[in-house]
Design an enzyme around this catalytic site. Structure first.
Site, PDB file in Angstrom:
ATOM      1  N   GLU A  61      -5.868  -8.048 -10.928  1.00  0.00           N
ATOM      2  CA  GLU A  61      -5.676  -8.556  -9.572  1.00  0.00           C
ATOM      3  C   GLU A  61      -5.950 -10.068  -9.499  1.00  0.00           C
ATOM      4  OE1 GLU A  61      -6.327  -4.696  -6.715  1.00  0.00           O
ATOM      5  OE2 GLU A  61      -8.075  -5.946  -7.076  1.00  0.00           O
TER       6      GLU A  61
ATOM      7  N   GLU B 152      -2.892   0.968  -9.317  1.00  0.00           N
ATOM      8  CA  GLU B 152      -3.901   1.356  -8.338  1.00  0.00           C
ATOM      9  C   GLU B 152      -3.190   1.688  -7.030  1.00  0.00           C
ATOM     10  OE1 GLU B 152      -7.251  -1.172  -7.542  1.00  0.00           O
ATOM     11  OE2 GLU B 152      -7.309  -1.922  -9.600  1.00  0.00           O
TER      12      GLU B 152
END
Length: 375
Positions: A76, A273
Site C-alpha cells: 500500500e 485485500e
C-alpha cells in the site's frame, strides 16, 4: 492462494509447507527495501548498505523463486498520500522525527527512493528467474466527484492522479508531467540519481496488486494547481452506506477501479485485500452471526466478476482480509474484526484466545469450493 509477508526471517516458509496451498505469493515487506530508501534519504548510502540490500533480495529470490511465482514490493505504497499523518509517514515513507513543515517534500523524496528500490527488486528478480512475476501494491480507494459540477469532476481527476501516481511510475516507468510541474510550483527539490530514470523505465512491474475497502468523494477547492489534501478534501457519498468506522461500502467501485486501472496501466491485476471490519458478537452458544460480512463479500465478488466477465479485465487472483481476527492496523483495535474466524480477545488482550468459526466461514468455504459460482 496464500499471502506471506517476508520481514527479517527469510526461513519463514519451511519447504514442507508448499504442498498445503495452491499458490503462495510473497510481499517483500518494507524492511529491506526501506534499507535502501533510508540510506538514500539520509545521504549516507554506503557500498555496504547497497550490498546488504542486494544480498537480501537475492537470498529471497534464490530461496523461494522456484516455488513462488508472485512477489510484491511496498505494501500500500500510496497511503503516504496522507503525509500530514505521522502513521503513514512512518509505515509507508519510513520517516520519523522530521520537520513537519518539510513533511510533504520528504514524503515525495522517500517515495522516489522507494520506487527506485522497487524497480531494482524487479530487475534482480527477473535476472535470477525470468518466470518470477513482481507487482506493486496500492490501496485503491476510488475518488468520485461530489457533484456533476465540472470543477468537482476536475478535482476528482486530480485526486485520483495524486493517489495513484505511484502506480504510474511502477507500471509505466515515468513520472506524470502534472506532478513534475506541481513539485516545481511547491519549490520541491526531489533529488534523483542520473541512472534512476533508466532504472524506472526498464524495470516496470509485471502486474498490479491492490487492496479495496471503500471509496469517497471530493469537491473543488478553488486551487488552480488542484492540490489534493487526503485528510481534508474527501467527503461522504449520500448514495452509500458506511461501516461503524465510517468506511463507505461501495461494491460497484471494484468494477470501476479495475476498469480505471486497466485503461491506465494495461497490467494484469490481483486483489490482495478486501474485507469488512465490524463489531462481531459471540453468543453464549459460541456462534457469531455476521450476515453483514457475507453481504459485503457477495456484492464485492459479484462486481469483481462483472469486471472480469463483462469488461474483460485480466484478474489473476483474489484474497480477503482477513482469514482470522487480528488487531486492526488502521485503528489499533481488536474490536474491529475482519476475519472469518473469531478470536476471543479484546482490545486489552484479555480473553481466552479461543477461536470460533463465524457464519461467514462456511459461506466463504463454499465460495472457494464452487470457484465463486455459489454466492
Amino acid at each position: 492462494m496464500t499471502a506471506v509477508q517476508v520481514g527479517s526471517d527469510i526461513s519463514i516458509l519451511p519447504d514442507s509447507a508448499y504442498h498445503l496451498v495452491r499458490e503462495i505469493f510473497i510481499t517483500v515487506k518494507n524492511d529491506y527495501l526501506h534499507l535502501y530508501t533510508a540510506y538514500q534519504s539520509s545521504n549516507k548510502l554506503s557500498s555496504k548498505a547497497m550490498q546488504s540490500f542486494y544480498i537480501e533480495l537475492v537470498h529471497f529470490y534464490q530461496r523461494y523463486g522456484d516455488r513462488v511465482k508472485y512477489w510484491m514490493t511496498f505494501n500500500e505504497i500510496n497511503n503516504q498520500t496522507s503525509w500530514m499523518d505521522s502513521h503513514p509517514m512512518l509505515q509507508n515513507s519510513g520517516l520519523n522525527d522530521y520537520p513537519e513543515e518539510q513533511a510533504q517534500e520528504l514524503m515525495y523524496q522517500a517515495s522516489h527512493h522507494e520506487l527506485v528500490a522497487s524497480a531494482l527488486a524487479t530487475k534482480i528478480a527477473h535476472e535470477i528467474n525470468p518466470n518470477i512475476m513482481v507487482g506493486d501494491m496500492i490501496a485503491m480507494n476510488p475518488v468520485y466527484p461530489a457533484t456533476s459540477n465540472p470543477e468537482d469532476i476536475l478535482m476528482a481527476q486530480r485526486a485520483m492522479q495524486t493517489r495513484y501516481y505511484w502506480g504510474d511510475v511502477h507500471a509505466l516507468g515515468e513520472y506524470p508531467n502534472w506532478l513534475l510541474n506541481f513539485w516545481a510550483h511547491k519549490g520541491f527539490d526531489i533529488k534523483m540519481a542520473p541512472e534512476d530514470t533508466k532504472i524506472l523505465k526498464e524495470n516496470t512491474v509485471d502486474y498490479v496488486a491492490f487492496s479495496y475497502y471503500m471509496s469517497w468523494t471530493v469537491s473543488a477547492t478553488g486551487d488552480d494547481y488542484l492540490e489534493y489534501d487526503e485528510e481534508a478534501n474527501h467527503g461522504d457519498n449520500p448514495y452509500l452506506k458506511q461501516s461503524d468506522w465510517g468506511w463507505q461500502i461501495d461494491p460497484t467501485g471494484v468494477r470501476y477501479a479495475m476498469n480505471w486501472m486497466w485503461d491506465r496501466w494495461h497490467k494484469k491485476m490481483m486483489i490482495v485485500e478486501n474485507g469488512f471490519g465490524a463489531y462481531d458478537k459471540l453468543t453464549s452458544s459460541g456462534e457469531i452471526h455476521d450476515p453483514y460480512r457475507i453481504d459485503y463479500f457477495r456484492r464485492h465478488i459479484k462486481s469483481m466478476e462483472q469486471a472480469v466477465v463483462l469488461d474483460g479485465i485480466p484478474l489473476i487472483g483474489y484474497l480477503t482480509w482477513s482469514g482470522i481476527d487480528i488487531v486492526s492496523a488502521s485503528t489499533g483495535e481488536m474490536a474491529k474484526r475482519y476475519g472469518f474466524i473469531y478470536v476471543d480477545l479484546d482490545d486489552m488482550g484479555q480473553g481466552t484466545g479461543k477461536r470460533y468459526k463465524k457464519d461467514s466461514f462456511d459461506w466463504y468455504k463454499n465460495v472457494i469450493y464452487s470457484n465463486g459460482i455459489e454466492l
